[in-house]
Design an enzyme around this catalytic site. Structure first.
Site, PDB file in Angstrom:
ATOM      1  N   ARG A 140      39.406   2.495 -26.150  1.00 57.25           N
ATOM      2  CA  ARG A 140      38.481   1.366 -26.046  1.00 57.25           C
ATOM      3  C   ARG A 140      38.851   0.527 -24.821  1.00 57.25           C
ATOM      4  O   ARG A 140      39.959   0.611 -24.296  1.00 57.25           O
ATOM      5  CB  ARG A 140      38.555   0.497 -27.298  1.00 57.25           C
ATOM      6  N   LYS A 165      42.363  -2.071 -32.802  1.00 56.41           N
ATOM      7  CA  LYS A 165      41.377  -2.518 -33.781  1.00 56.41           C
ATOM      8  C   LYS A 165      41.893  -2.281 -35.195  1.00 56.41           C
ATOM      9  O   LYS A 165      42.418  -1.215 -35.510  1.00 56.41           O
ATOM     10  CB  LYS A 165      40.062  -1.763 -33.572  1.00 56.41           C
ATOM     11  N   HIS A 238      32.040   2.169 -23.757  1.00 56.23           N
ATOM     12  CA  HIS A 238      32.261   2.850 -25.034  1.00 56.23           C
ATOM     13  C   HIS A 238      31.603   4.233 -25.039  1.00 56.23           C
ATOM     14  O   HIS A 238      31.969   5.093 -25.841  1.00 56.23           O
ATOM     15  CB  HIS A 238      31.719   2.001 -26.185  1.00 56.23           C
ATOM     16  N   ARG A 241      34.096   6.897 -24.684  1.00 59.53           N
ATOM     17  CA  ARG A 241      34.801   7.210 -25.937  1.00 59.53           C
ATOM     18  C   ARG A 241      33.945   8.149 -26.790  1.00 59.53           C
ATOM     19  O   ARG A 241      34.455   9.105 -27.374  1.00 59.53           O
ATOM     20  CB  ARG A 241      35.115   5.909 -26.668  1.00 59.53           C
ATOM     21  N   HIS A 264      40.018   6.251 -36.435  1.00 61.28           N
ATOM     22  CA  HIS A 264      39.036   5.944 -37.473  1.00 61.28           C
ATOM     23  C   HIS A 264      39.683   5.983 -38.858  1.00 61.28           C
ATOM     24  O   HIS A 264      40.467   6.889 -39.158  1.00 61.28           O
ATOM     25  CB  HIS A 264      37.888   6.954 -37.453  1.00 61.28           C
ATOM     26  N   TYR A 273      29.657  12.413 -34.797  1.00 63.09           N
ATOM     27  CA  TYR A 273      29.601  13.046 -33.482  1.00 63.09           C
ATOM     28  C   TYR A 273      29.070  14.476 -33.549  1.00 63.09           C
ATOM     29  O   TYR A 273      28.661  15.038 -32.535  1.00 63.09           O
ATOM     30  CB  TYR A 273      30.980  13.008 -32.812  1.00 63.09           C
TER      31      TYR A 273
END
Length: 304
Positions: A140, A165, A238, A241, A264, A273
């Protein structure tokens, strides 16, 4: 921690600020919550301590009618909910809060050729290294700019991403090309402002007064570079990513490994994805081919 110093600190605001660290909220979440409550108070025209259930209901209606996105609307109400539930302990008002379901959107992904063009158009070595990290390691914006020298482990071939995050650490790969770029950048990197800082603690990409660049700066840099590369899609940093995850999936990398690389918490977040992995999708035989007796050439199509 000094949060939004330009805003006068009322007793209620001070109470809320003191409540947030104990709930393990990071700086970004704290700032977001305070902005949300400031907006609620401005709409209310008086202290939120005097709010009624109807006030909470009509404020949510106001947000919807004002045209803000569902994401912004939900984020605002999350901040207001913290104020009402934790600081004011007004559970009767919390009961009036509801969240809207956000539409599921397919992530925008760039082709490998497009990413190659972007990296080639980077205006400086510093920019190329940062953008290479964003794509080559799935990082990120905030993770790239906060990198320190000690986070790079060339012996093990990894990069440690510290307290990102969700206040989580994780490890990503250190590609050979990026290691070479980092070594070239280390020779050019200015050292005047942090020469007294131990080498492992020095930020890789210093900005003003030796502090790291902001996420906004690298995001703006990416958009300018993408425009120079002739990319007309509505991309953000982003997007690199998203492209990292999708291209790994197309190469057959296990989805749980990709989940760990991205940091995640839920596999379902990573699984989206699969919907944009064009190489995988194009390789699937349609049942129509069976009806018509068509024979497709076997083998994976070349990803773009």
């Amino acid at each position: 921690m000094n949060i939004q110093q330009s805003t006068p600190t009322t007793p209620l605001r001070a109470r809320m600020i003191s409540d947030m660290p104990g709930r393990n909220l990071g700086p970004a979440s704290q700032s977001s919550h305070l902005r949300a409550c400031k907006r609620f108070a401005a709409w209310l025209g008086r202290s939120p301590e005097t709010a009624t259930p109807d006030d909470v209901k009509y404020f949510q209606q106001y947000l919807i009618e004002s045209g803000v996105s569902i994401c912004t609307r939900n984020q605002t109400m999350t901040g207001v909910k913290f104020l009402l539930r934790v600081t004011l302990r007004r559970h009767d008002l919390v009961a009036e809060i509801f969240h809207l379901k956000e539409p599921v959107k397919v992530p925008l992904v760039l082709s490998k050729k497009e990413i190659k063009r972007i990296l080639a158009m980077a205006p400086s070595l510093k920019a190329r290294v940062m953008l290479s990290l964003a794509y080559g390691c799935g990082m990120r914006a905030g993770e790239v700019v906060r990198l320190k020298v000690g986070d790079i482990d060339s012996d093990q071939g990894i990069i440690r991403i510290v307290q990102s995050k969700g206040r989580k650490d994780r490890i990503v790969m250190l590609p050979v090309d990026i290691l070479s770029l980092l070594r070239d950048w280390w020779k050019e990197r200015p050292t005047g402002q942090d020469k007294d800082v131990p080498a492992p603690e020095r930020v890789l990409f210093p900005g003003y007064r030796g502090k790291h660049l902001s996420a906004r700066q690298i995001s703006r840099l990416f958009k300018e570079t993408a425009r120079e590369a002739g990319i007309t899609k509505p991309v953000t940093l982003h997007t690199l990513r998203h492209s990292f995850a999708t291209h790994l999936l197309e190469r057959g990398v296990d989805i749980r490994v990709i989940q760990a690389l991205l940091g995640h918490s839920k596999l379902t977040t990573t699984a989206r994805y699969a919907s944009v992995a064009t190489g995988m999708i194009a390789a699937v035989d349609s049942p129509l081919d069976d009806l018509n007796g068509a024979k497709r050439k076997k083998g994976k199509p070349k990803p773009s």
